[in-house]
Design a protein around this motif. Sequence first.
Motif, short mmCIF file in Angstrom:
data_model
loop_
_atom_site.label_atom_id
_atom_site.label_comp_id
_atom_site.label_asym_id
_atom_site.label_seq_id
_atom_site.Cartn_x
_atom_site.Cartn_y
_atom_site.Cartn_z
N TYR A 61 0.84 -1.20 0.00
CA TYR A 61 0.00 0.00 0.00
C TYR A 61 0.87 1.25 0.00
O TYR A 61 1.89 1.32 0.70
CB TYR A 61 -0.92 -0.01 1.23
CG TYR A 61 -1.77 1.25 1.36
CD1 TYR A 61 -2.95 1.38 0.65
CD2 TYR A 61 -1.35 2.29 2.20
CE1 TYR A 61 -3.72 2.52 0.77
CE2 TYR A 61 -2.12 3.44 2.32
CZ TYR A 61 -3.30 3.56 1.61
OH TYR A 61 -4.05 4.69 1.72
N ILE A 80 -7.66 -2.12 -1.82
CA ILE A 80 -6.97 -2.91 -0.79
C ILE A 80 -7.47 -4.36 -0.82
O ILE A 80 -8.68 -4.61 -0.86
CB ILE A 80 -7.18 -2.30 0.61
CG1 ILE A 80 -6.57 -0.89 0.67
CG2 ILE A 80 -6.58 -3.18 1.68
CD1 ILE A 80 -6.81 -0.18 1.98
N SER A 96 -3.99 -8.76 3.10
CA SER A 96 -3.47 -7.82 4.09
C SER A 96 -3.46 -8.45 5.47
O SER A 96 -2.50 -8.28 6.26
CB SER A 96 -4.31 -6.54 4.08
OG SER A 96 -4.23 -5.89 2.85
N LEU A 155 -0.87 -3.78 4.87
CA LEU A 155 -1.82 -3.46 3.79
C LEU A 155 -1.18 -3.71 2.42
O LEU A 155 -0.06 -3.26 2.15
CB LEU A 155 -2.26 -2.00 3.88
CG LEU A 155 -3.15 -1.63 5.08
CD1 LEU A 155 -3.47 -0.15 5.07
CD2 LEU A 155 -4.43 -2.45 5.07
#
Length: 327
Positions: free
Chosen positions: A196, A205, A210, A216
Motif C-alpha cells: 500500500y 486494498i 493484508s 496493507l
Amino acid sequence: MAGRRIVYGAALLAALAFQIFYDGYLAQFLLVCVIALPILSLLLSLPGLLSLRLSLSVSGPQLLRGQPGQWQVSAENAAPFPIARLTLRLRLQNAFTGSARQERFRAVGLSGGQSRTFPVDCGHCGVLTCQVTRVKALDFLGLFSFPAGVPGLAQTVVLPEPAPLEALPELEHILAQIGARPGPGQEGEDYEVRGYRPGDPIRSIHWKLSSKYDELVVRERLKSDRPQVALSFDLFGPPERLDQVLARLWTASLSLIQREIPHALCWLGPDGQTNAEPVASQAQLLDCMTRILSRRAPEGKPQTAWELQDVLGLPRFHITAGEGDTP
C-alpha cells in the motif's frame, strides 16, 4: 493580360500615327522601341520560364481549428531574372464537410528559392487538400503567357480545438465504473499485488492478503491495450455541429489517454455500420481522427440504432454536440 495587350496595341498605334504625321528621327526611334520591347521582354523572360519548377506545401501537417495556417508556393529556376507574374488556378477541398471551391492566386516577382503564401481555411475540421490545376507564367510586359508544370497537391488535417473538460461532467461516471469493476476478460491474471502507498483508493486494498501478511497490500491492474470504455459520438449534421462533437470527443479521449485508460472510439457510418477504433495513445488518436476526417460526414441522422453496449460489452459514453450526453 488582355488589358496589357490593349495598352500595348494603343501604344503601337500611337507610334505609327506619330511616324505618319511626323517624318523625323524621334518618330522612327519611338516606333522601333515600341516594336522591340515585346521581343526584348520575351528573350529576357524565356530562360526563367523554361526552367521554372513549382512546389506546393503547407505550414504544418496538422492544424487546430481556428489556428492560422499558410499554403506556400515555392519557385525554382536557373535564370538570374525573377518570374514577372504567375497565375495559378487552385482547387481547395475539405474531405470531411464536402466543400470545394476554385480560387485564383497571383504571384509577382517570384525568383528562384522564393515563395509566396496564402491562408488556409481552418474554419471547420477536416482533411484539407490544395491542388493546382493550371499554371500560367507571363513575360515581363505581361503580353505572352506560357504554361508551366503543375506541382503536386498539398494536404493538412484540421483537428478539433479541445473543449473544456468541465463541459463533460458525465465522463466522471464512466471513470467511476471503470474503477469499480474490471473490463471484460481482465479478472485474475490481469492484477498484481503490491504494498500500500499513500493515496491508493481504499477499494483497491486486498483485505484477505493484508490480514495474512499483517500489512496493507493493494491490487493493481496490469496495463493492457484492451479498451475499457467506449466513446461513441454523433457523426452527422452541419459542419458547425460536427466541430462541437469532435471537440468534446477529442477532450474526452485525451483525458482517458492521460489517465492511461485504453478505450475505443465508436461511430455509425453512412451505411449504418458500426465502426470501432481502439485508442491507447495520442498517436493512435491522431491516426483515428485523420481517418474520420478524411471521409464525408453524412448530413442526416443514421436510421440504425446504437447497439454498442451489446457489441463491445463496455461502459459507453455517448458524445453529442452538448444537447445531452449519456453514460
